[in-house]
Design an enzyme around this catalytic site. Structure first.
Site, PDB file in Angstrom:
ATOM      1  N   ASP A 168       0.842  -1.197   0.000  1.00 30.92           N
ATOM      2  CA  ASP A 168       0.000   0.000   0.000  1.00 30.92           C
ATOM      3  C   ASP A 168       0.880   1.252   0.000  1.00 30.92           C
ATOM      4  O   ASP A 168       0.619   2.205   0.717  1.00 30.92           O
ATOM      5  CB  ASP A 168      -0.922  -0.008   1.222  1.00 30.92           C
ATOM      6  CG  ASP A 168      -2.009   1.060   1.167  1.00 30.92           C
ATOM      7  OD1 ASP A 168      -2.338   1.518   0.055  1.00 30.92           O
ATOM      8  OD2 ASP A 168      -2.526   1.441   2.236  1.00 30.92           O
ATOM      9  N   ASP A 185       3.832   2.398   7.750  1.00 25.61           N
ATOM     10  CA  ASP A 185       2.569   1.676   7.618  1.00 25.61           C
ATOM     11  C   ASP A 185       2.733   0.375   6.839  1.00 25.61           C
ATOM     12  O   ASP A 185       2.324   0.261   5.691  1.00 25.61           O
ATOM     13  CB  ASP A 185       1.517   2.583   6.977  1.00 25.61           C
ATOM     14  CG  ASP A 185       0.105   2.139   7.324  1.00 25.61           C
ATOM     15  OD1 ASP A 185      -0.058   1.388   8.299  1.00 25.61           O
ATOM     16  OD2 ASP A 185      -0.831   2.542   6.627  1.00 25.61           O
TER      17      ASP A 185
END
Length: 196
Positions: A168, A185
């Site tokens: 992502d 993340d």
């Protein structure tokens, strides 16, 4: 600030000295600013699966290895044990990716440990000592944009050499510290060879 319930055990055990405030609330976790060991750090408190609003979970779990065939069958049946295995796997994915990528020379926050559903890691700061902005919040001149693009391509290559794909990677998952981009993340990190 009132200590969030999820951080209370870490305060009681002396892992966290004090909670300074909440930095961000996301679909997977809440991020808190904490003092730990005399330093200001970041505590990423993962939400329980039933409270996470993440619609592409199955895609990111594809190709992840499960230790035993019993666990794999349980995950496929989506029973209580299967959900517990899935939850543990989700939490461990980011921690394992952070350590693996840091060892490979990828610019990621330094992890300091994981405690139940809380990841304690480096707080990424900008050149002025403030919390680092996300890449999309930074205006770049053409020369800097080209240099950082080339840098990010090298980071992606290092990730591939370490056998991982972010899953992502976007301008929302890159912070800009005093020296440039830092990739964040990573719960969606997947095995480069085992995920379509």
């Amino acid at each position: 600030m009132k200590i969030p319930k999820i951080l209370q055990p870490l305060v009681e055990d002396g892992v966290i000295d004090t909670v300074l405030g909440q930095l961000q609330s996301g679909k997977e976790a809440n991020i808190y600013l904490v003092r730990s060991g005399g330093a200001t750090r970041c505590a990423k408190a993962y939400k329980e699966a039933k409270h996470r609003g993440f619609h592409k979970l199955a895609e990111y779990q594809e190709g992840r290895k499960v230790r035993g065939s019993r666990d794999a069958r349980a995950m496929a049946r989506r029973g209580r044990h299967g959900r517990e295995v899935e939850e543990t796997q989700w939490k461990n994915a980011e921690v394992e990716a952070l350590y693996r990528l840091a060892d490979a020379g990828v610019r990621v926050p330094v992890p300091y440990g994981v405690f139940d559903r809380v990841l304690l890691m480096e707080l990424v700061l900008d050149a002025e000592g403030n919390t680092a902005p996300q890449l999309h919040e930074v205006e770049l001149d053409l020369e800097t944009a080209r240099a950082w693009f080339a840098f990010m391509i090298r980071q992606i290559q290092r990730m591939l050499c370490a056998g991982l794909i972010h899953g992502d990677l976007s301008e929302y998952n890159v912070l800009v510290d005093a020296h440039g981009p830092v990739i964040i993340d990573l719960p969606q990190a997947v095995n480069a060879a085992g995920n379509n």
